[in-house]
Design a protein around this motif. Structure first.
Motif, PDB file in Angstrom:
ATOM      1  N   TYR A   1       0.814  -1.210   0.000  1.00  0.00           N
ATOM      2  CA  TYR A   1       0.000   0.000   0.000  1.00  0.00           C
ATOM      3  C   TYR A   1       0.851   1.265   0.000  1.00  0.00           C
ATOM      4  O   TYR A   1       1.820   1.372   0.735  1.00  0.00           O
ATOM      5  CB  TYR A   1      -0.930   0.022   1.218  1.00  0.00           C
ATOM      6  CG  TYR A   1      -1.817  -1.192   1.288  1.00  0.00           C
ATOM      7  CD1 TYR A   1      -2.912  -1.321   0.450  1.00  0.00           C
ATOM      8  CD2 TYR A   1      -1.528  -2.224   2.173  1.00  0.00           C
ATOM      9  CE1 TYR A   1      -3.721  -2.449   0.494  1.00  0.00           C
ATOM     10  CE2 TYR A   1      -2.327  -3.354   2.225  1.00  0.00           C
ATOM     11  CZ  TYR A   1      -3.419  -3.461   1.385  1.00  0.00           C
ATOM     12  OH  TYR A   1      -4.197  -4.582   1.425  1.00  0.00           O
ATOM     13  N   LYS A   2       0.434   2.241  -0.824  1.00  0.00           N
ATOM     14  CA  LYS A   2       1.040   3.568  -0.824  1.00  0.00           C
ATOM     15  C   LYS A   2       0.186   4.463   0.062  1.00  0.00           C
ATOM     16  O   LYS A   2      -1.043   4.513  -0.088  1.00  0.00           O
ATOM     17  CB  LYS A   2       1.079   4.150  -2.244  1.00  0.00           C
ATOM     18  CG  LYS A   2       2.084   3.469  -3.144  1.00  0.00           C
ATOM     19  CD  LYS A   2       3.475   3.846  -2.730  1.00  0.00           C
ATOM     20  CE  LYS A   2       4.415   3.872  -3.910  1.00  0.00           C
ATOM     21  NZ  LYS A   2       5.700   4.433  -3.515  1.00  0.00           N
ATOM     22  N   VAL A   3       0.828   5.181   0.984  1.00  0.00           N
ATOM     23  CA  VAL A   3       0.111   5.996   1.967  1.00  0.00           C
ATOM     24  C   VAL A   3       0.006   7.439   1.466  1.00  0.00           C
ATOM     25  O   VAL A   3       1.008   8.105   1.213  1.00  0.00           O
ATOM     26  CB  VAL A   3       0.826   5.958   3.335  1.00  0.00           C
ATOM     27  CG1 VAL A   3       0.054   6.790   4.359  1.00  0.00           C
ATOM     28  CG2 VAL A   3       0.987   4.520   3.815  1.00  0.00           C
ATOM     29  N   ASP A   4      -1.231   7.925   1.346  1.00  0.00           N
ATOM     30  CA  ASP A   4      -1.515   9.283   0.893  1.00  0.00           C
ATOM     31  C   ASP A   4      -1.576  10.200   2.117  1.00  0.00           C
ATOM     32  O   ASP A   4      -2.643  10.431   2.692  1.00  0.00           O
ATOM     33  CB  ASP A   4      -2.838   9.294   0.125  1.00  0.00           C
ATOM     34  CG  ASP A   4      -3.134  10.635  -0.527  1.00  0.00           C
ATOM     35  OD1 ASP A   4      -2.520  11.650  -0.136  1.00  0.00           O
ATOM     36  OD2 ASP A   4      -4.006  10.671  -1.416  1.00  0.00           O
ATOM     37  N   ILE A   5      -0.415  10.702   2.515  1.00  0.00           N
ATOM     38  CA  ILE A   5      -0.309  11.503   3.741  1.00  0.00           C
ATOM     39  C   ILE A   5      -1.154  12.774   3.658  1.00  0.00           C
ATOM     40  O   ILE A   5      -1.857  13.126   4.603  1.00  0.00           O
ATOM     41  CB  ILE A   5       1.159  11.851   4.048  1.00  0.00           C
ATOM     42  CG1 ILE A   5       1.950  10.567   4.304  1.00  0.00           C
ATOM     43  CG2 ILE A   5       1.270  12.774   5.258  1.00  0.00           C
ATOM     44  CD1 ILE A   5       3.450  10.774   4.329  1.00  0.00           C
TER      45      ILE A   5
END
Length: 197
Positions: A86-90
């Motif tokens: 998963y890529k985290v969308d901060i």
């Protein structure tokens, strides 16, 4: 600082029911007092064709935003941190979660699900959690179990667990109902004291 016994932390392995417990406690408290002023958020899985493809943040009044996704391929996502696939969308997370952690005068309870690895990629998130902890407002939050004895990131979650005002409940399949009732009862007692002031 938050008074003794005003921060209730739920921990346990993934899938044991931490988020479900927190939402059931919230719904029970709200049902017995519809005017209860609660702030915060919870995270939930995003599924497509039966497969988990990500996570989103949901405020207690129903607003949502993406937290992490396995299916993002935009140019800006190349710089985002990863947790597994998963890529985290901060930026997305901060836009919704941080305003929910602003201490307001009329707030009676904070719900934070969860203080976890994805959320902690935000450099502003943990300081906001600490400000909530320093207020005198009860908190119900979930934290992950450290993997292989390591905290994430080093020492952060331990600061919550070891806080003088915190009580930590380790959830298992066999004790879920008992722990849920115990936390609901403790929070109800605190809120009744607050309302009688």
């Amino acid at each position: 600082m938050a008074g003794p016994g005003k921060c209730f932390l739920v921990t346990g392995p993934p899938g044991v029911g931490k988020s479900t417990l927190i939402m059931r406690v919230f719904e029970s408290l709200k049902a017995s007092n519809p005017a209860l002023k609660v702030q915060g958020f919870y995270t939930r899985e995003v599924r497509h064709a039966g497969q988990r493809v990500g996570f989103e943040v949901v405020t207690l009044d129903g607003r949502t935003c993406p937290l992490a996704s396995a299916n993002i391929s935009s140019p800006e996502s190349l710089t985002w941190p990863s947790v597994g696939k998963y890529k985290v969308d901060i930026a997305s997370f901060e836009s919704l979660a941080l305003p929910e952690l602003q201490v307001r005068e009329d707030t009676e309870l904070f719900i934070i699900d969860e203080v976890g690895k994805m959320e902690l990629y935000s450099s502003s998130f943990f300081p906001a959690v600490l400000k909530v902890l320093e207020s005198n407002i009860p908190i119900l939050a979930s934290i992950p179990v450290p993997k292989f004895g390591r905290d994430i990131p080093a020492g952060t979650v331990a600061r919550l667990r070891n806080h003088a005002g915190a009580t930590c409940f380790t959830l298992s399949v066999s004790n879920r109902d008992t722990v849920r009732e115990q936390i609901r009862s403790l929070l109800e007692e605190l809120l009744i004291k607050h309302w009688s002031l």
